[in-house]
Design an enzyme around this catalytic site. Structure first.
Site, short mmCIF file in Angstrom:
data_model
loop_
_atom_site.label_atom_id
_atom_site.label_comp_id
_atom_site.label_asym_id
_atom_site.label_seq_id
_atom_site.Cartn_x
_atom_site.Cartn_y
_atom_site.Cartn_z
CG HIS A 270 15.60 50.82 56.08
ND1 HIS A 270 16.58 51.61 55.54
CD2 HIS A 270 14.99 51.58 57.01
CE1 HIS A 270 16.58 52.78 56.13
NE2 HIS A 270 15.63 52.79 57.04
CG ASP A 327 8.61 52.75 61.53
OD1 ASP A 327 9.02 52.99 60.38
OD2 ASP A 327 8.60 53.58 62.45
#
Ligand code: SDX
Length: 392
Positions: A270, A327
């Protein structure tokens, strides 16, 4: 030229900005919406409550929530001509391609709520976008499988209405499964907003030019589609399916660590979180619960958990602070519920519309807001004279 590094063009760039909506501490893995931890919101509130919170700054009282639900419900239907618009697409069009096109076209149907200087029109456009995204998402799915569109049923909850428009058929009765409704509502909460991510920056930048809200949200949808961003949920499940069995995980871990290989572990890493994405924690727990309650056993979930354990104990991922993100597990749940992978990012866009709309409203009502104009650091040739073609 160090001057360029200190150069301050005095512009208000939306590349980074102030906001009171969402706070992220990437090192501690903290995510707050208007001060409330995402874990508490996911476990205790509803998506409509979180939508109200993001738009208005406070959790609603009972009567405020009831009024907000009625307001949103009034806008769930779309102009009948939009059904014709859908029929212009090929049946095998990716639902995200349809979403980009249809949401961009909404300003052609709802031009009575495109004046960004009129607070009433801004409010109506905001409610229309939040209310119509589930209808459009369900229509994109129905169109792709050749089934008739199903009109909204406003007696149902926001999420129940979406499930009925997606999965019911005129030939049979349909009852919303409370397990699936609760899981979907939680997934929508986990995707509602996330500070200044790429698609939210896109919405803000488009909005800073004065573009109408429907065009801004369409721009956000286009940006979200990328596999490095919202498209990662579809890519993550496809990756887990391609791995297939735990014994093939080391091959993919090795590829992810190989700088010469463009392969990345989808659903991992991320821009901001250098610790666990708090949404991934809730998502994994929800995946466990939903698969158990639905009686679904999916080997992909075992691969996901095994891959996570191996990666979290691998020095490459530890050194680069790579953890599962929102996700990584979402696809396991969506697949167990019955969504095809092509619908995963559509669901992300549906939920993120609440955050995009809240961020757009915050920006458009900021008196200090100017058009976003990020600059570039020029690295090309210094000035030189033109050379006639015969002398080149
Ligand atoms: C979302 O911004 C948001 O808030 C987004 C989002 C939201 O809610 O809006 O949270 C939603 O988009 C989540 C991210 C979904 N994307 C994916 O899961 C795709 C896979 N992840 C990677 O593509 C990547 O992690 C990014 C794009 C998310 C971030 O990439 P960066 O900016 O390169 O990450 P980084 O700087 O932390 O990377 C550090 C190192 C780099 O290697 P070096 O240059 O140091 O050698 O780790 C590597 C990266 O190449 N790396 C990975 C990796 N992610 C980063 N290596 C292998 N597998 C990965 N997944």
């Amino acid at each position: 030229d160090t001057d360029m590094f200190t150069y301050d063009p005095g512009f208000t760039s939306t590349a980074s900005c102030q906001s009171g909506l969402t706070y992220i501490d990437g090192d501690k893995g903290v995510l707050l919406h208007r001060g409330y931890p995402i874990g508490e919101l996911a476990e205790k509130s509803s998506f409509m409550e979180v939508a109200y919170l993001l738009l208005n700054g406070e959790l609603p009282k009972q009567d405020e929530l009831a009024k907000f639900n009625r307001t949103i419900t009034r806008h769930t239907m779309v102009h009948e001509q939009l059904a014709t618009f859908f029929r212009g697409f090929r049946r095998d069009a990716h639902p995200m391609a349809i979403m980009c096109g249809v949401v961009g076209a909404l300003s052609a149907f709802y031009h009575d709520s495109t004046d960004i200087n009129d607070p009433k029109q801004r409010e109506i456009a905001s409610h229309r976008l939040i209310a119509k995204m589930p209808t459009i998402a369900a229509m994109a799915y129905k169109y792709s499988i050749g089934q008739p569109f199903v009109y909204p049923d406003n007696a149902l909850s926001y999420t129940g209405n979406f499930l009925k428009m997606t999965y019911s058929v005129p030939a049979e009765d349909y009852v919303v499964d409370p397990v699936i409704e609760a899981a979907m509502d939680k997934i929508f909460i986990l995707h509602a907003d996330h500070e200044q991510n790429a698609s939210t920056s896109t919405v803000r930048l488009a909005g800073s030019s004065g573009a109408n809200p429907f065009a801004c949200i369409a721009a956000g949808i286009a940006c979200l589609w990328g596999p490095a961003h919202g498209g990662a949920n579809e890519a993550a499940l496809n990756m887990l399916r391609e791995i297939g069995t735990p014994d093939r995980i080391p091959e993919y871990i090795a590829r992810a660590k190989n700088k010469d290989d463009p392969f990345r572990l989808m659903g991992f890493g991320h821009r901001v979180y250098k610790n666990y994405d708090p949404r991934a924690t809730v998502m994994q727990k929800t995946a466990n619960e939903v698969l158990e309650k639905l009686g679904v056993t999916d080997p992909v979930f075992d691969v996901a958990r095994e891959l996570e354990q191996i990666a979290l104990n691998d020095e490459y991922f530890i050194e680069k602070k790579l953890y599962p993100n929102v996700d990584f597990y979402s696809g396991v749940i969506l697949s167990a519920i019955g969504f095809p992978t092509t619908m995963f990012t559509v669901l992300f866009a549906l939920a993120r519309t609440v955050g995009w709309v809240a961020q757009w409203n915050e920006m458009i009502t900021d008196p200090a807001q100017k058009i976003g104009r990020p600059r570039q650091l020029y690295t090309g040739p210094t000035q030189r004279d033109y050379v006639a073609i015969g002398d080149r």
